[in-house]
Design a protein around this motif. Sequence first.
Motif, PDB file in Angstrom:
ATOM      1  N   ALA A  47       0.837  -1.196   0.000  1.00 34.42           N
ATOM      2  CA  ALA A  47       0.000   0.000   0.000  1.00 34.42           C
ATOM      3  C   ALA A  47       0.871   1.245   0.000  1.00 34.42           C
ATOM      4  O   ALA A  47       1.910   1.298   0.652  1.00 34.42           O
ATOM      5  N   ILE A  48       0.438   2.244  -0.783  1.00 33.26           N
ATOM      6  CA  ILE A  48       1.225   3.461  -0.926  1.00 33.26           C
ATOM      7  C   ILE A  48       0.468   4.676  -0.399  1.00 33.26           C
ATOM      8  O   ILE A  48       1.027   5.515   0.295  1.00 33.26           O
ATOM      9  N   SER A  49      -0.817   4.763  -0.746  1.00 29.82           N
ATOM     10  CA  SER A  49      -1.585   5.950  -0.370  1.00 29.82           C
ATOM     11  C   SER A  49      -2.902   5.545   0.296  1.00 29.82           C
ATOM     12  O   SER A  49      -3.190   4.370   0.456  1.00 29.82           O
ATOM     13  N   VAL A  50      -3.683   6.567   0.647  1.00 26.34           N
ATOM     14  CA  VAL A  50      -4.977   6.346   1.300  1.00 26.34           C
ATOM     15  C   VAL A  50      -5.913   5.557   0.381  1.00 26.34           C
ATOM     16  O   VAL A  50      -6.822   4.877   0.866  1.00 26.34           O
ATOM     17  N   LYS A  51      -5.688   5.584  -0.917  1.00 29.51           N
ATOM     18  CA  LYS A  51      -6.509   4.822  -1.861  1.00 29.51           C
ATOM     19  C   LYS A  51      -6.419   3.322  -1.603  1.00 29.51           C
ATOM     20  O   LYS A  51      -7.334   2.581  -1.926  1.00 29.51           O
ATOM     21  N   ASP A  52      -5.312   2.875  -1.018  1.00 32.10           N
ATOM     22  CA  ASP A  52      -5.095   1.451  -0.738  1.00 32.10           C
ATOM     23  C   ASP A  52      -5.612   1.040   0.644  1.00 32.10           C
ATOM     24  O   ASP A  52      -5.384  -0.085   1.088  1.00 32.10           O
ATOM     25  N   MET A  53      -6.317   1.929   1.304  1.00 35.84           N
ATOM     26  CA  MET A  53      -6.778   1.668   2.665  1.00 35.84           C
ATOM     27  C   MET A  53      -7.676   0.429   2.733  1.00 35.84           C
ATOM     28  O   MET A  53      -7.603  -0.342   3.685  1.00 35.84           O
ATOM     29  N   GLY A  54      -8.498   0.207   1.726  1.00 28.72           N
ATOM     30  CA  GLY A  54      -9.402  -0.948   1.720  1.00 28.72           C
ATOM     31  C   GLY A  54      -8.651  -2.264   1.782  1.00 28.72           C
ATOM     32  O   GLY A  54      -9.024  -3.174   2.526  1.00 28.72           O
ATOM     33  N   LYS A  55      -7.575  -2.371   0.990  1.00 26.13           N
ATOM     34  CA  LYS A  55      -6.766  -3.597   0.994  1.00 26.13           C
ATOM     35  C   LYS A  55      -6.158  -3.836   2.367  1.00 26.13           C
ATOM     36  O   LYS A  55      -6.187  -4.946   2.889  1.00 26.13           O
ATOM     37  N   VAL A 110      -4.239   3.067  10.432  1.00 22.85           N
ATOM     38  CA  VAL A 110      -4.020   2.886   8.983  1.00 22.85           C
ATOM     39  C   VAL A 110      -4.082   4.237   8.276  1.00 22.85           C
ATOM     40  O   VAL A 110      -3.223   4.549   7.452  1.00 22.85           O
ATOM     41  N   LYS A 111      -5.086   5.045   8.607  1.00 21.96           N
ATOM     42  CA  LYS A 111      -5.211   6.386   7.989  1.00 21.96           C
ATOM     43  C   LYS A 111      -3.961   7.215   8.253  1.00 21.96           C
ATOM     44  O   LYS A 111      -3.429   7.859   7.355  1.00 21.96           O
ATOM     45  N   GLN A 112      -3.516   7.182   9.496  1.00 21.69           N
ATOM     46  CA  GLN A 112      -2.338   7.970   9.891  1.00 21.69           C
ATOM     47  C   GLN A 112      -1.092   7.499   9.142  1.00 21.69           C
ATOM     48  O   GLN A 112      -0.313   8.322   8.663  1.00 21.69           O
ATOM     49  N   LEU A 113      -0.920   6.195   9.002  1.00 26.59           N
ATOM     50  CA  LEU A 113       0.273   5.665   8.343  1.00 26.59           C
ATOM     51  C   LEU A 113       0.256   5.881   6.838  1.00 26.59           C
ATOM     52  O   LEU A 113       1.306   6.069   6.217  1.00 26.59           O
ATOM     53  N   LEU A 114      -0.936   5.874   6.223  1.00 28.28           N
ATOM     54  CA  LEU A 114      -1.021   6.041   4.776  1.00 28.28           C
ATOM     55  C   LEU A 114      -1.086   7.503   4.329  1.00 28.28           C
ATOM     56  O   LEU A 114      -0.918   7.810   3.165  1.00 28.28           O
ATOM     57  N   ALA A 115      -1.343   8.383   5.293  1.00 28.29           N
ATOM     58  CA  ALA A 115      -1.474   9.814   4.936  1.00 28.29           C
ATOM     59  C   ALA A 115      -0.126  10.445   4.647  1.00 28.29           C
ATOM     60  O   ALA A 115       0.903   9.999   5.031  1.00 28.29           O
TER      61      ALA A 115
END
Length: 149
Positions: free
Chosen positions: A114-122, A144-149
Motif C-alpha cells: 500500500a502506498i496511499s490512502v486509496k489502498d486503505m481498503g486492501k 491505517v489512515k495515519q500511516l497512509l497519509a
Amino acid sequence: MSLETTINQDIKQAMLAKNEAKLRGLRAIKSALLLAKTEKGASEDITEEVEIKVLQKLVKQRKESADIYQAQNRPDLYQVEKEEMDVIEAYLPKQMSRDEVEAFLKDLISRVGAISVKDMGKVMGAANKELAGKADGKTISEVVKQLLA
C-alpha cells in the motif's frame, strides 16, 4: 472447553458467591451467545471467531451506554455499565496496545504494498482478518489512515 461451558460454570460460581455485578455480565454473555446460536443460518456450534465478535459487540454497547450516563451525570448507571463491561472484557483475548497495532500495521502495509490512502481498503481487509479480537476496528482504522497519509 467452549466459552459457553465456561460461562455456565462461572454463572454458578457467581450465584454461590452472590456477586451481582459478575452475574449480570455473565448472563448478558450467555444471552448473546444463545441469540447468535439461534440466528437464521447459524450452525449448532458457533466458532471462536463468532464468540469474539459477540463479546466485542457487548463491550461496545456497554462502553457507549457508560459514556452517555457519564455525560448525563448518572454515576449510578455508569457504574453498572462499567462493572458489566469489565466482566465481559475478561473473556476477550488480550487487546493489543496502540503501539503494537502500529508496529503490526507498518509491517502489513509493506507486505500488501500500500502506498496511499486509496489502498486503505486492501490494508483494512487484511488487518481486520489478522487482528480479529486482538484490536478494536476503530483503532485499526485510525492507525491505517495515519500511516497512509
